[in-house]
Scaffold this motif. Structure first.
Motif, PDB file in Angstrom:
ATOM      1  N   GLY A  76       0.819  -1.207   0.000  1.00 18.82           N
ATOM      2  CA  GLY A  76       0.000   0.000   0.000  1.00 18.82           C
ATOM      3  C   GLY A  76       0.849   1.251   0.000  1.00 18.82           C
ATOM      4  O   GLY A  76       2.083   1.198  -0.019  1.00 18.82           O
ATOM      5  N   THR A  77       0.160   2.376   0.048  1.00 19.30           N
ATOM      6  CA  THR A  77       0.813   3.683   0.070  1.00 19.30           C
ATOM      7  C   THR A  77       0.059   4.595   1.028  1.00 19.30           C
ATOM      8  O   THR A  77      -1.174   4.599   1.052  1.00 19.30           O
ATOM      9  N   LEU A  78       0.809   5.357   1.800  1.00 21.31           N
ATOM     10  CA  LEU A  78       0.252   6.328   2.745  1.00 21.31           C
ATOM     11  C   LEU A  78       0.982   7.641   2.527  1.00 21.31           C
ATOM     12  O   LEU A  78       2.210   7.652   2.392  1.00 21.31           O
ATOM     13  N   ARG A  79       0.249   8.735   2.508  1.00 18.05           N
ATOM     14  CA  ARG A  79       0.870  10.039   2.239  1.00 18.05           C
ATOM     15  C   ARG A  79       0.475  11.080   3.278  1.00 18.05           C
ATOM     16  O   ARG A  79      -0.647  11.086   3.772  1.00 18.05           O
ATOM     17  N   GLY A  80       1.451  11.967   3.561  1.00 19.24           N
ATOM     18  CA  GLY A  80       1.186  13.163   4.338  1.00 19.24           C
ATOM     19  C   GLY A  80       0.962  12.959   5.818  1.00 19.24           C
ATOM     20  O   GLY A  80      -0.038  13.429   6.365  1.00 19.24           O
ATOM     21  N   ILE A  81       1.884  12.283   6.501  1.00 19.89           N
ATOM     22  CA  ILE A  81       1.753  12.041   7.937  1.00 19.89           C
ATOM     23  C   ILE A  81       2.757  12.915   8.691  1.00 19.89           C
ATOM     24  O   ILE A  81       3.971  12.774   8.528  1.00 19.89           O
ATOM     25  N   THR A  82       2.244  13.818   9.504  1.00 20.11           N
ATOM     26  CA  THR A  82       3.091  14.676  10.331  1.00 20.11           C
ATOM     27  C   THR A  82       3.404  13.955  11.632  1.00 20.11           C
ATOM     28  O   THR A  82       2.491  13.534  12.346  1.00 20.11           O
ATOM     29  N   CYS A  83       4.685  13.813  11.948  1.00 26.20           N
ATOM     30  CA  CYS A  83       5.116  13.005  13.080  1.00 26.20           C
ATOM     31  C   CYS A  83       5.660  13.878  14.204  1.00 26.20           C
ATOM     32  O   CYS A  83       5.944  15.062  14.027  1.00 26.20           O
ATOM     33  N   ARG A  84       5.821  13.247  15.349  1.00 24.10           N
ATOM     34  CA  ARG A  84       6.505  13.924  16.451  1.00 24.10           C
ATOM     35  C   ARG A  84       7.957  14.175  16.055  1.00 24.10           C
ATOM     36  O   ARG A  84       8.542  13.391  15.322  1.00 24.10           O
ATOM     37  N   GLY A  85       8.523  15.246  16.564  1.00 17.90           N
ATOM     38  CA  GLY A  85       9.908  15.537  16.239  1.00 17.90           C
ATOM     39  C   GLY A  85      10.072  16.332  14.962  1.00 17.90           C
ATOM     40  O   GLY A  85      11.169  16.383  14.405  1.00 17.90           O
ATOM     41  N   ARG A  86       8.966  16.923  14.445  1.00 23.70           N
ATOM     42  CA  ARG A  86       9.032  17.799  13.278  1.00 23.70           C
ATOM     43  C   ARG A  86       9.522  17.066  12.029  1.00 23.70           C
ATOM     44  O   ARG A  86      10.328  17.573  11.250  1.00 23.70           O
ATOM     45  N   VAL A  87       9.018  15.869  11.839  1.00 22.59           N
ATOM     46  CA  VAL A  87       9.295  15.102  10.632  1.00 22.59           C
ATOM     47  C   VAL A  87       7.964  14.791   9.958  1.00 22.59           C
ATOM     48  O   VAL A  87       6.989  14.439  10.629  1.00 22.59           O
ATOM     49  N   THR A  88       7.913  14.944   8.644  1.00 20.57           N
ATOM     50  CA  THR A  88       6.729  14.574   7.878  1.00 20.57           C
ATOM     51  C   THR A  88       7.071  13.426   6.947  1.00 20.57           C
ATOM     52  O   THR A  88       8.088  13.458   6.240  1.00 20.57           O
ATOM     53  N   VAL A  89       6.235  12.402   6.987  1.00 25.35           N
ATOM     54  CA  VAL A  89       6.355  11.316   6.009  1.00 25.35           C
ATOM     55  C   VAL A  89       5.514  11.740   4.811  1.00 25.35           C
ATOM     56  O   VAL A  89       4.289  11.618   4.817  1.00 25.35           O
ATOM     57  N   GLU A  90       6.176  12.267   3.798  1.00 20.44           N
ATOM     58  CA  GLU A  90       5.438  12.700   2.612  1.00 20.44           C
ATOM     59  C   GLU A  90       4.811  11.518   1.905  1.00 20.44           C
ATOM     60  O   GLU A  90       3.704  11.626   1.365  1.00 20.44           O
ATOM     61  N   GLU A  91       5.525  10.403   1.891  1.00 23.28           N
ATOM     62  CA  GLU A  91       4.964   9.198   1.280  1.00 23.28           C
ATOM     63  C   GLU A  91       5.633   7.974   1.878  1.00 23.28           C
ATOM     64  O   GLU A  91       6.850   7.937   2.075  1.00 23.28           O
ATOM     65  N   LEU A  92       4.813   6.995   2.181  1.00 25.15           N
ATOM     66  CA  LEU A  92       5.287   5.687   2.629  1.00 25.15           C
ATOM     67  C   LEU A  92       4.649   4.650   1.720  1.00 25.15           C
ATOM     68  O   LEU A  92       3.427   4.642   1.529  1.00 25.15           O
ATOM     69  N   SER A  93       5.456   3.792   1.134  1.00 25.47           N
ATOM     70  CA  SER A  93       4.926   2.691   0.324  1.00 25.47           C
ATOM     71  C   SER A  93       5.589   1.400   0.785  1.00 25.47           C
ATOM     72  O   SER A  93       6.748   1.396   1.190  1.00 25.47           O
ATOM     73  N   TRP A  94       4.839   0.328   0.723  1.00 21.20           N
ATOM     74  CA  TRP A  94       5.372  -0.950   1.172  1.00 21.20           C
ATOM     75  C   TRP A  94       4.789  -2.079   0.325  1.00 21.20           C
ATOM     76  O   TRP A  94       3.695  -1.984  -0.237  1.00 21.20           O
ATOM     77  N   ALA A  95       5.573  -3.111   0.206  1.00 22.42           N
ATOM     78  CA  ALA A  95       5.214  -4.338  -0.489  1.00 22.42           C
ATOM     79  C   ALA A  95       6.073  -5.432   0.127  1.00 22.42           C
ATOM     80  O   ALA A  95       7.039  -5.136   0.848  1.00 22.42           O
ATOM     81  N   PRO A  96       5.757  -6.694  -0.090  1.00 19.01           N
ATOM     82  CA  PRO A  96       6.580  -7.754   0.495  1.00 19.01           C
ATOM     83  C   PRO A  96       8.059  -7.579   0.173  1.00 19.01           C
ATOM     84  O   PRO A  96       8.456  -7.493  -0.982  1.00 19.01           O
ATOM     85  N   GLY A  97       8.870  -7.477   1.207  1.00 16.69           N
ATOM     86  CA  GLY A  97      10.317  -7.363   1.040  1.00 16.69           C
ATOM     87  C   GLY A  97      10.821  -5.965   0.749  1.00 16.69           C
ATOM     88  O   GLY A  97      12.036  -5.790   0.540  1.00 16.69           O
ATOM     89  N   ARG A  98       9.956  -4.956   0.766  1.00 18.76           N
ATOM     90  CA  ARG A  98      10.415  -3.609   0.424  1.00 18.76           C
ATOM     91  C   ARG A  98       9.570  -2.554   1.150  1.00 18.76           C
ATOM     92  O   ARG A  98       8.340  -2.613   1.141  1.00 18.76           O
ATOM     93  N   VAL A  99      10.252  -1.580   1.754  1.00 18.78           N
ATOM     94  CA  VAL A  99       9.601  -0.435   2.392  1.00 18.78           C
ATOM     95  C   VAL A  99      10.334   0.819   1.936  1.00 18.78           C
ATOM     96  O   VAL A  99      11.572   0.878   1.994  1.00 18.78           O
ATOM     97  N   ARG A 100       9.586   1.799   1.471  1.00 18.28           N
ATOM     98  CA  ARG A 100      10.194   3.049   1.008  1.00 18.28           C
ATOM     99  C   ARG A 100       9.467   4.232   1.634  1.00 18.28           C
ATOM    100  O   ARG A 100       8.236   4.258   1.687  1.00 18.28           O
ATOM    101  N   ALA A 101      10.224   5.207   2.134  1.00 17.41           N
ATOM    102  CA  ALA A 101       9.628   6.390   2.740  1.00 17.41           C
ATOM    103  C   ALA A 101      10.342   7.642   2.251  1.00 17.41           C
ATOM    104  O   ALA A 101      11.572   7.642   2.105  1.00 17.41           O
ATOM    105  N   ARG A 102       9.585   8.677   1.990  1.00 19.23           N
ATOM    106  CA  ARG A 102      10.150   9.989   1.660  1.00 19.23           C
ATOM    107  C   ARG A 102       9.843  10.923   2.828  1.00 19.23           C
ATOM    108  O   ARG A 102       8.698  11.181   3.152  1.00 19.23           O
TER     109      ARG A 102
END
Length: 221
Positions: free
Chosen positions: A162-188
């Motif tokens: 799947g893909t998830l976009r635009g998550i504001t996190c603690r510590g002043r970090v934003t996950v602009e995009e998170l994508s995952w599939a079996p054996g692979r995780v990518r985050a911007r």
């Protein structure tokens, strides 16, 4: 008597673990919890407080997980299932998150407007599930504290990709995009300030240096 002595007299007791290895609902001699009650206030230090977690307090986290698995369901209220799901996510048990979500998504709890009910069968109009489901999903996919970011901390068994976009996190970090599939995780990731963040993914972790305003891509495979 000094002010400190007076406070010592009213200071609450520490967390207790009962004979079953579960975090006790009441830290008072002779008091027992109601295992079938929809509320899980004794798990407040797990979610949202984050005082009990698998990293800093592993023994208490195990006791909290035991308490969570022992808890009944009373009248299958939406907020009861959601609280349990949020605590399960913080304790990194995706299967238990999914089990609690199933009690909401598979029990005729949503009206045609997509507003939710308090109990199965759409008996009482209630916003708990409609408003909290996004939080449960986010907690399962991204968790954070200053200097630390966890990707897929409680993977859901029915979301292998799947893909998830635009998550504001603690510590002043934003996950602009998170994508995952079996054996692979990518985050911007992006941050308005320079900082080093330790990024965790299932079975791996990596320290990354974030430059203000410059997206940083992290890939685990």
């Amino acid at each position: 008597m000094t002010g400190e002595d007076r406070w010592a007299e009213v200071r609450p007791p520490g967390y207790l673990v009962d004979g079953r290895g579960a975090l006790a609902e009441w830290a008072w001699p002779g008091s027992t919890g109601d295992e079938n009650h929809r509320h899980v206030s004794h798990l407040y230090p797990v979610w949202p407080l984050d005082e009990i977690n698998p990293d800093d307090t592993p023994e208490l986290a195990a006791a909290a997980h035991r308490a969570l698995t022992l808890r009944g369901d009373e009248n299958q209220s939406a907020h009861g299932s959601l609280h349990r799901a949020l605590a399960a996510a913080r304790l990194r048990d995706g299967d238990l998150v999914a089990a609690n979500l199933g009690k909401i998504l598979g029990t005729d709890m949503f009206f045609r407007s997509l507003m939710s009910a308090h109990n199965p069968g759409r008996r009482t109009y209630n916003a708990d599930a409609a408003h909290a489901l996004p939080a449960v999903l986010i907690e399962s996919l991204v968790q954070s504290r200053p200097g630390t970011l966890r990707l897929l901390p409680a993977p859901l068994p029915d979301l292998p990709a799947g893909t998830l976009r635009g998550i504001t996190c603690r510590g002043r970090v934003t996950v602009e995009e998170l994508s995952w599939a079996p054996g692979r995780v990518r985050a911007r990731l992006v941050s308005p300030v320079a900082q080093r963040v330790v990024v965790h993914a299932p079975g791996d972790r990596r320290a990354v240096d974030l430059v203000p305003g410059r997206p940083c891509e992290v890939v685990f495979s």
